[in-house]
Design a protein around this motif. Structure first.
Motif, short mmCIF file in Angstrom:
data_model
loop_
_atom_site.label_atom_id
_atom_site.label_comp_id
_atom_site.label_asym_id
_atom_site.label_seq_id
_atom_site.Cartn_x
_atom_site.Cartn_y
_atom_site.Cartn_z
N ASN A 5 0.82 -1.21 0.00
CA ASN A 5 0.00 0.00 0.00
C ASN A 5 0.86 1.26 0.00
OD1 ASN A 5 -2.26 -1.59 0.03
ND2 ASN A 5 -2.70 -1.33 2.20
N ALA A 6 1.95 1.22 0.77
CA ALA A 6 2.86 2.36 0.81
C ALA A 6 3.50 2.60 -0.56
CB ALA A 6 3.94 2.14 1.86
N GLU A 7 3.87 1.50 -1.24
CA GLU A 7 4.45 1.62 -2.58
C GLU A 7 3.46 2.24 -3.55
OE1 GLU A 7 7.64 -2.06 -2.91
OE2 GLU A 7 5.51 -2.47 -3.28
N LEU A 8 2.23 1.79 -3.50
CA LEU A 8 1.20 2.33 -4.39
C LEU A 8 0.94 3.80 -4.09
CD1 LEU A 8 -1.30 -0.67 -4.59
CD2 LEU A 8 -0.21 0.46 -6.54
N GLN A 70 11.44 7.24 2.63
CA GLN A 70 12.59 6.82 3.43
C GLN A 70 12.47 5.36 3.85
OE1 GLN A 70 13.23 9.57 6.70
NE2 GLN A 70 12.65 11.32 5.43
N LEU A 71 11.25 4.97 4.21
CA LEU A 71 11.02 3.59 4.64
C LEU A 71 11.31 2.61 3.50
CD1 LEU A 71 9.86 1.47 6.63
CD2 LEU A 71 7.60 1.97 5.66
N LEU A 72 10.81 2.90 2.31
CA LEU A 72 10.99 2.01 1.17
C LEU A 72 12.47 1.93 0.77
CD1 LEU A 72 7.89 3.06 -0.96
CD2 LEU A 72 8.19 0.92 0.30
N GLN A 73 13.17 3.07 0.85
CA GLN A 73 14.59 3.06 0.52
C GLN A 73 15.36 2.24 1.54
OE1 GLN A 73 16.31 4.42 -2.29
NE2 GLN A 73 17.73 2.95 -1.37
N SER A 74 15.00 2.36 2.82
CA SER A 74 15.66 1.59 3.87
C SER A 74 15.42 0.10 3.68
CB SER A 74 15.13 2.01 5.26
OG SER A 74 15.46 3.35 5.53
N PHE A 75 14.20 -0.25 3.29
CA PHE A 75 13.87 -1.65 3.04
C PHE A 75 14.71 -2.20 1.89
CE2 PHE A 75 11.23 -5.02 1.15
CZ PHE A 75 11.03 -5.83 2.26
N VAL A 78 18.27 -2.75 3.09
CA VAL A 78 18.39 -3.95 3.91
C VAL A 78 18.45 -5.19 3.02
CG1 VAL A 78 17.20 -5.43 5.56
CG2 VAL A 78 17.32 -2.98 5.97
N GLU A 79 17.60 -5.24 2.01
CA GLU A 79 17.61 -6.39 1.09
C GLU A 79 18.96 -6.50 0.39
OE1 GLU A 79 14.21 -5.91 -1.52
OE2 GLU A 79 13.12 -7.41 -0.32
N GLU A 80 19.53 -5.35 0.00
CA GLU A 80 20.82 -5.37 -0.67
C GLU A 80 21.91 -5.86 0.27
OE1 GLU A 80 23.46 -5.07 -3.76
OE2 GLU A 80 21.28 -4.96 -3.78
N GLN A 81 21.84 -5.48 1.54
CA GLN A 81 22.81 -5.95 2.52
C GLN A 81 22.73 -7.47 2.70
OE1 GLN A 81 22.35 -3.73 6.18
NE2 GLN A 81 22.34 -1.77 5.09
N VAL A 82 21.49 -7.99 2.70
CA VAL A 82 21.32 -9.44 2.83
C VAL A 82 21.91 -10.14 1.62
CG1 VAL A 82 19.62 -11.30 2.94
CG2 VAL A 82 19.29 -9.24 4.32
N ARG A 83 21.64 -9.60 0.43
CA ARG A 83 22.20 -10.21 -0.79
C ARG A 83 23.73 -10.22 -0.72
NH1 ARG A 83 18.20 -6.80 -3.30
NH2 ARG A 83 16.40 -8.01 -3.97
N LYS A 274 17.77 9.30 -5.36
CA LYS A 274 18.51 9.56 -4.13
C LYS A 274 18.48 8.32 -3.27
CE LYS A 274 18.00 14.57 -3.86
NZ LYS A 274 17.43 15.72 -3.11
N GLN A 275 19.64 7.90 -2.80
CA GLN A 275 19.73 6.71 -1.98
C GLN A 275 20.97 6.80 -1.10
OE1 GLN A 275 20.21 3.34 -4.65
NE2 GLN A 275 21.14 4.65 -6.18
N LYS A 276 20.96 6.03 -0.03
CA LYS A 276 22.06 6.09 0.92
C LYS A 276 23.36 5.59 0.30
CE LYS A 276 19.24 5.66 5.10
NZ LYS A 276 18.97 4.84 6.32
N SER A 277 23.28 4.60 -0.54
CA SER A 277 24.48 4.04 -1.15
C SER A 277 24.18 3.62 -2.58
CB SER A 277 24.99 2.84 -0.35
OG SER A 277 24.02 1.82 -0.32
N THR A 278 25.21 3.68 -3.42
CA THR A 278 25.09 3.26 -4.81
C THR A 278 25.78 1.93 -4.98
OG1 THR A 278 25.09 5.57 -5.56
CG2 THR A 278 25.63 3.89 -7.19
#
Length: 329
Positions: A5-8, A70-75, A78-83, A274-278
């Motif tokens: 819902n937040a994404e939409l 901000q929430l979606l970017q953080s999510f 986190v997924e990228e860190q797990v990968r 815009k993102q925390k890391s590239t």
């Protein structure tokens, strides 16, 4: 709260349209509307003022939109860190570019990058400027190449090239044998222009008006290739970025005339969300874009010579082995 819902909700705000957001997310328009309604019911307040055309965010909606972004970017981070932790980083670079960046030029960058980093996949799509921005905003591309990059709170922009604008004429035109001319000499000339919605057209119109010059627009196109073909057919003259007509000048199908006492140019920018890391692969491609492609062929030729030398000086000849000339990661 459902992340979907937040994404939409964010897509509705970014595109300014429920129907467009639904199209992007491949859901029905009613589903997009219901997602926003669910959020509003949960929060007990209105996020979007639908009584206005176009709709506007309420003060609460602005706060919620910034927070959700901000929430979606953080999510995503986190997924990228797990990968990364399990050795499954995104070894890909997705590029969206306007048509006039040039297939030949970009091919050199892609070819060089894939030689340096063979494990990274690169995709390159040529699109209308609006589609480039859309790909970036929807995270369907890692970086975009656009002219006159616009300011956007969701995007960052880096200057890539500053391309001088020149007068382009067919070989039989009265100015074709000139190295340069005054801009006043194209007064009332038949003119092949970009379509009005493109920023480059708006800039050129403004510059011509300031110079007191009024060429007669006879054709309008939304891409440089069609403009060049029209000039070749002697439909009129045009003002285009110099690098975009290199091939035609070499083939002598078009001539370039420099405009005197003016410095009109088209900036090409590299845009990203815009993102925390590239991602590392994307950062390396951006670094490569700032190198001179003329050096790529030299590096490849030297690499080939080293390979040949290694072959000739095999272990049977008691020769030592050279290390790789180009580092690979």
């Amino acid at each position: 709260m459902h992340l979907r819902n937040a994404e939409l909700f964010c897509d509705v705000v970014i595109h300014g349209s429920f129907s467009k957001a639904a199209e992007v997310r491949r859901v029905s328009q009613s589903a997009a509307s219901q997602a926003v309604h669910t959020l509003e019911k949960r929060l007990g307040t209105q996020l979007i003022d639908r009584s206005k055309r176009p709709f506007e965010l309420t003060p609460a909606g602005e706060i919620y939109f910034d927070g959700c972004q901000q929430l979606l970017q953080s999510f995503e981070d986190v997924e990228e860190q797990v990968r990364s932790a399990v050795g499954k980083t995104k070894n890909r670079v997705r590029i969206a570019a306007i048509y006039s960046v040039g297939l030949a030029q970009m091919h050199e960058y892609v070819e060089q990058f894939q030689e340096l980093y063979p494990d990274v996949s690169v995709s390159l799509d040529y699109l209308h400027p609006d589609e480039v921005y859309q790909r970036i905003c929807e995270n369907q591309a890692d970086l975009g190449l656009v002219s006159f990059p616009k300011e956007d709170k969701e995007l960052t922009s880096i200057l890539w090239q500053e391309q001088p604008l020149v007068l382009v004429v067919p070989p039989d035109h009265r100015l074709s044998d000139r190295v340069s001319c005054s801009v006043s000499e194209i007064e009332d000339e038949p003119f092949v222009a970009f379509t009005a919605e493109l920023v480059v057209r708006q800039k050129i119109d403004r510059w011509l008006k300031k110079a007191g010059v009024h060429p007669q627009v006879v054709h309008e196109f939304d891409n440089i290739e069609n403009i060049k073909r029209a000039v070749e057919a002697e439909a009129g003259i045009a003002i285009l970025p110099l690098p975009t007509v290199d091939k035609e000048v070499q083939d002598q199908s078009l001539n370039v005339v420099h405009l005197e006492q003016i410095e009109w140019s088209r900036p090409i920018g590299i845009i990203q969300r815009k993102q925390k890391s590239t991602p590392d692969a994307v950062s390396k491609f951006i670094e490569l874009l700032h190198e001179d492609p003329a050096n790529f062929s030299i590096a490849r030729r030297e690499s080939t010579e080293v390979s040949a030398s290694k072959s000739e000086n095999s272990p049977d000849n008691d020769a030592f082995s050279f290390g790789p000339l180009i580092a690979r990661e």
